[in-house]
Motif scaffolding. Structure first.
Motif, PDB file in Angstrom:
ATOM      1  N   LEU A  38       0.844  -1.195   0.000  1.00 54.85           N
ATOM      2  CA  LEU A  38       0.000   0.000   0.000  1.00 54.85           C
ATOM      3  C   LEU A  38       0.877   1.243   0.000  1.00 54.85           C
ATOM      4  O   LEU A  38       1.989   1.233   0.538  1.00 54.85           O
ATOM      5  N   GLN A  39       0.356   2.326  -0.554  1.00 56.21           N
ATOM      6  CA  GLN A  39       1.099   3.584  -0.574  1.00 56.21           C
ATOM      7  C   GLN A  39       1.165   4.245   0.800  1.00 56.21           C
ATOM      8  O   GLN A  39       2.045   5.064   1.062  1.00 56.21           O
ATOM      9  N   THR A  40       0.231   3.892   1.681  1.00 49.43           N
ATOM     10  CA  THR A  40       0.101   4.623   2.947  1.00 49.43           C
ATOM     11  C   THR A  40       0.835   3.988   4.123  1.00 49.43           C
ATOM     12  O   THR A  40       0.919   4.596   5.189  1.00 49.43           O
ATOM     13  N   VAL A  41       1.332   2.767   3.964  1.00 46.40           N
ATOM     14  CA  VAL A  41       2.052   2.114   5.065  1.00 46.40           C
ATOM     15  C   VAL A  41       3.296   1.415   4.518  1.00 46.40           C
ATOM     16  O   VAL A  41       3.406   1.150   3.317  1.00 46.40           O
ATOM     17  N   ASN A  42       4.209   1.099   5.412  1.00 45.21           N
ATOM     18  CA  ASN A  42       5.394   0.321   5.074  1.00 45.21           C
ATOM     19  C   ASN A  42       5.206  -1.127   5.505  1.00 45.21           C
ATOM     20  O   ASN A  42       4.413  -1.403   6.418  1.00 45.21           O
ATOM     21  N   PRO A  43       5.945  -2.058   4.907  1.00 43.82           N
ATOM     22  CA  PRO A  43       5.985  -3.403   5.494  1.00 43.82           C
ATOM     23  C   PRO A  43       6.673  -3.286   6.857  1.00 43.82           C
ATOM     24  O   PRO A  43       7.766  -2.718   6.963  1.00 43.82           O
ATOM     25  N   LEU A  44       6.029  -3.774   7.898  1.00 43.40           N
ATOM     26  CA  LEU A  44       6.541  -3.543   9.246  1.00 43.40           C
ATOM     27  C   LEU A  44       7.910  -4.173   9.463  1.00 43.40           C
ATOM     28  O   LEU A  44       8.729  -3.641  10.214  1.00 43.40           O
ATOM     29  N   ARG A  45       8.171  -5.292   8.821  1.00 45.44           N
ATOM     30  CA  ARG A  45       9.483  -5.923   8.988  1.00 45.44           C
ATOM     31  C   ARG A  45      10.585  -5.022   8.439  1.00 45.44           C
ATOM     32  O   ARG A  45      11.687  -4.960   8.996  1.00 45.44           O
ATOM     33  N   TRP A  46      10.291  -4.325   7.358  1.00 47.49           N
ATOM     34  CA  TRP A  46      11.252  -3.349   6.835  1.00 47.49           C
ATOM     35  C   TRP A  46      11.386  -2.170   7.801  1.00 47.49           C
ATOM     36  O   TRP A  46      12.495  -1.708   8.094  1.00 47.49           O
ATOM     37  N   GLU A  47      10.265  -1.697   8.306  1.00 51.57           N
ATOM     38  CA  GLU A  47      10.267  -0.484   9.124  1.00 51.57           C
ATOM     39  C   GLU A  47      11.007  -0.691  10.447  1.00 51.57           C
ATOM     40  O   GLU A  47      11.693   0.213  10.933  1.00 51.57           O
ATOM     41  N   ILE A  48      10.888  -1.881  11.020  1.00 50.12           N
ATOM     42  CA  ILE A  48      11.623  -2.188  12.255  1.00 50.12           C
ATOM     43  C   ILE A  48      13.126  -2.097  11.999  1.00 50.12           C
ATOM     44  O   ILE A  48      13.878  -1.502  12.778  1.00 50.12           O
ATOM     45  N   GLY A  49      13.566  -2.683  10.890  1.00 54.11           N
ATOM     46  CA  GLY A  49      14.982  -2.619  10.545  1.00 54.11           C
ATOM     47  C   GLY A  49      15.442  -1.200  10.278  1.00 54.11           C
ATOM     48  O   GLY A  49      16.565  -0.812  10.631  1.00 54.11           O
ATOM     49  N   HIS A  50      14.570  -0.400   9.672  1.00 59.35           N
ATOM     50  CA  HIS A  50      14.910   0.996   9.388  1.00 59.35           C
ATOM     51  C   HIS A  50      15.134   1.781  10.675  1.00 59.35           C
ATOM     52  O   HIS A  50      16.021   2.643  10.739  1.00 59.35           O
ATOM     53  N   VAL A  51      14.345   1.499  11.705  1.00 57.32           N
ATOM     54  CA  VAL A  51      14.524   2.180  12.995  1.00 57.32           C
ATOM     55  C   VAL A  51      15.928   1.917  13.539  1.00 57.32           C
ATOM     56  O   VAL A  51      16.631   2.833  13.984  1.00 57.32           O
ATOM     57  N   ALA A  52      16.354   0.653  13.496  1.00 63.26           N
ATOM     58  CA  ALA A  52      17.703   0.310  13.960  1.00 63.26           C
ATOM     59  C   ALA A  52      18.760   0.979  13.086  1.00 63.26           C
ATOM     60  O   ALA A  52      19.767   1.504  13.583  1.00 63.26           O
ATOM     61  N   TYR A  53      18.521   0.964  11.784  1.00 69.42           N
ATOM     62  CA  TYR A  53      19.458   1.565  10.827  1.00 69.42           C
ATOM     63  C   TYR A  53      19.664   3.048  11.106  1.00 69.42           C
ATOM     64  O   TYR A  53      20.784   3.562  11.029  1.00 69.42           O
ATOM     65  N   PHE A  54      18.597   3.758  11.441  1.00 74.74           N
ATOM     66  CA  PHE A  54      18.670   5.198  11.681  1.00 74.74           C
ATOM     67  C   PHE A  54      19.625   5.502  12.833  1.00 74.74           C
ATOM     68  O   PHE A  54      20.479   6.391  12.732  1.00 74.74           O
ATOM     69  N   TYR A  55      19.484   4.764  13.939  1.00 71.73           N
ATOM     70  CA  TYR A  55      20.409   4.938  15.063  1.00 71.73           C
ATOM     71  C   TYR A  55      21.846   4.673  14.617  1.00 71.73           C
ATOM     72  O   TYR A  55      22.758   5.446  14.912  1.00 71.73           O
ATOM     73  N   GLU A  56      22.026   3.540  13.950  1.00 74.91           N
ATOM     74  CA  GLU A  56      23.374   3.138  13.562  1.00 74.91           C
ATOM     75  C   GLU A  56      23.978   4.128  12.575  1.00 74.91           C
ATOM     76  O   GLU A  56      25.152   4.500  12.689  1.00 74.91           O
ATOM     77  N   TYR A  57      23.185   4.566  11.601  1.00 75.47           N
ATOM     78  CA  TYR A  57      23.697   5.457  10.558  1.00 75.47           C
ATOM     79  C   TYR A  57      24.139   6.800  11.134  1.00 75.47           C
ATOM     80  O   TYR A  57      25.251   7.271  10.872  1.00 75.47           O
ATOM     81  N   PHE A  58      23.270   7.428  11.924  1.00 73.58           N
ATOM     82  CA  PHE A  58      23.571   8.782  12.386  1.00 73.58           C
ATOM     83  C   PHE A  58      24.532   8.825  13.567  1.00 73.58           C
ATOM     84  O   PHE A  58      25.292   9.788  13.705  1.00 73.58           O
ATOM     85  N   ILE A  59      24.503   7.807  14.424  1.00 76.08           N
ATOM     86  CA  ILE A  59      25.372   7.851  15.600  1.00 76.08           C
ATOM     87  C   ILE A  59      26.664   7.070  15.359  1.00 76.08           C
ATOM     88  O   ILE A  59      27.755   7.644  15.356  1.00 76.08           O
ATOM     89  N   ALA A  60      26.549   5.770  15.150  1.00 72.35           N
ATOM     90  CA  ALA A  60      27.757   4.950  15.013  1.00 72.35           C
ATOM     91  C   ALA A  60      28.550   5.305  13.755  1.00 72.35           C
ATOM     92  O   ALA A  60      29.780   5.439  13.800  1.00 72.35           O
ATOM     93  N   ARG A  61      27.857   5.495  12.642  1.00 68.48           N
ATOM     94  CA  ARG A  61      28.562   5.679  11.369  1.00 68.48           C
ATOM     95  C   ARG A  61      28.913   7.137  11.093  1.00 68.48           C
ATOM     96  O   ARG A  61      30.079   7.470  10.849  1.00 68.48           O
ATOM     97  N   GLN A  62      27.917   8.018  11.110  1.00 63.06           N
ATOM     98  CA  GLN A  62      28.176   9.408  10.753  1.00 63.06           C
ATOM     99  C   GLN A  62      28.940  10.160  11.839  1.00 63.06           C
ATOM    100  O   GLN A  62      29.850  10.938  11.542  1.00 63.06           O
ATOM    101  N   LEU A  63      28.566   9.947  13.089  1.00 61.07           N
ATOM    102  CA  LEU A  63      29.201  10.695  14.174  1.00 61.07           C
ATOM    103  C   LEU A  63      30.547  10.099  14.573  1.00 61.07           C
ATOM    104  O   LEU A  63      31.512  10.829  14.809  1.00 61.07           O
ATOM    105  N   TYR A  64      30.623   8.763  14.622  1.00 57.26           N
ATOM    106  CA  TYR A  64      31.833   8.133  15.140  1.00 57.26           C
ATOM    107  C   TYR A  64      32.638   7.368  14.096  1.00 57.26           C
ATOM    108  O   TYR A  64      33.661   6.767  14.424  1.00 57.26           O
ATOM    109  N   GLY A  65      32.193   7.379  12.838  1.00 56.06           N
ATOM    110  CA  GLY A  65      32.986   6.801  11.766  1.00 56.06           C
ATOM    111  C   GLY A  65      33.115   5.296  11.791  1.00 56.06           C
ATOM    112  O   GLY A  65      34.051   4.735  11.211  1.00 56.06           O
ATOM    113  N   GLU A  67      31.743   1.254  11.083  1.00 54.84           N
ATOM    114  CA  GLU A  67      31.098   0.526   9.992  1.00 54.84           C
ATOM    115  C   GLU A  67      29.769  -0.054  10.467  1.00 54.84           C
ATOM    116  O   GLU A  67      29.587  -0.337  11.654  1.00 54.84           O
ATOM    117  N   SER A  68      28.849  -0.249   9.529  1.00 50.20           N
ATOM    118  CA  SER A  68      27.606  -0.934   9.873  1.00 50.20           C
ATOM    119  C   SER A  68      27.891  -2.403  10.110  1.00 50.20           C
ATOM    120  O   SER A  68      28.702  -3.013   9.408  1.00 50.20           O
TER     121      SER A  68
END
Length: 225
Positions: A38-65, A67-68
């Motif tokens: 559907l255009q209005t929602v995400n597959p929840l299994r993808w969205e759960i992983g995206h939440v973890a990715y956001f933390y890792e990307y902005f803090i571990a990777r972007q701020l502290y350099g 690797e994922s």
């Protein structure tokens, strides 16, 4: 400028957000965790992983350099800018068990980065901002999880704090419109706010014309009528 907060406070915020996330997905089966395209929602299994990715990307990777822990796969799966919405159901996603492990591993890694956890140990201004930024992002996705569950007619989730509202007398829809008088309204956050997003900069005055609004959100029955 972000107000410095304690490392214990940051961890408590992360854990509180995570409890809510897990409450909203733990009771769903593998089919429900993907759902229809559907255009209005995400597959929840993808969205759960995206939440973890956001933390890792902005803090571990972007701020502290760092690797994922998923290597190149992290960006290929969970970068919400690069991965178009309609393709998210067709990706070679991690299993739900692997996704939840990724989520927990990222949290453990970020908590370890904070060092001593106490209310006396202040996190740096940089960490105080970026960790809260990650938590508020997860909070926004828990709203999306609720939205998806409602849209897909999944069972009502059992939330820890729901019992606080069980004694509230049930009532029906509120009919009619409420009149809101116009006037001057201050919108945005002041420069000295302890935390603010870029799109809240900065507080300024706007003029709002008088308007009317429904006294309560439109119900599904009202919308279908």
């Amino acid at each position: 400028m972000t107000k410095q907060v304690s490392t214990a406070h940051l961890v408590a915020m992360m854990q509180d957000a995570r409890i809510r996330t897990l409450e909203l997905v733990d009771d769903l089966d593998s089919k429900q965790l993907m759902g229809p395209k559907l255009q209005t929602v995400n597959p929840l299994r993808w969205e759960i992983g995206h939440v973890a990715y956001f933390y890792e990307y902005f803090i571990a990777r972007q701020l502290y350099g760092e690797e994922s822990q998923l290597g190149d796969l992290a960006d290929q799966l969970y970068d919400s800018i690069a991965v178009s919405h309609e393709t998210r159901w067709d990706l070679p996603l991690l299993s739900i068990e692997e996704t939840l492990k990724y989520m927990q591993d990222v949290m453990d890694r970020l908590i370890d980065r904070l060092g001593a956890l106490s209310h006396e140990n202040l996190a740096s201004e940089q960490d105080s901002f970026i960790y809260q930024f990650g938590v508020f992002h997860e909070d926004m996705h828990t709203e999306a999880f609720l939205w998806a569950r409602q849209t897909l007619a999944y069972p009502t989730p059992k939330l820890i704090n729901a019992k606080e509202f069980l004694s509230v007398e049930k009532c029906g829809a509120l009919d009619g419109l409420a009149e809101v008088c116009g006037g001057k309204f201050r919108v945005g956050a002041p420069a000295n706010a302890p935390f603010l997003f870029d799109n809240e900069k900065f507080a300024h005055e706007v003029i709002v014309k008088p308007f009317k609004i429904s006294r309560a959100p439109v119900t599904n029955i009202e919308f279908a009528a």
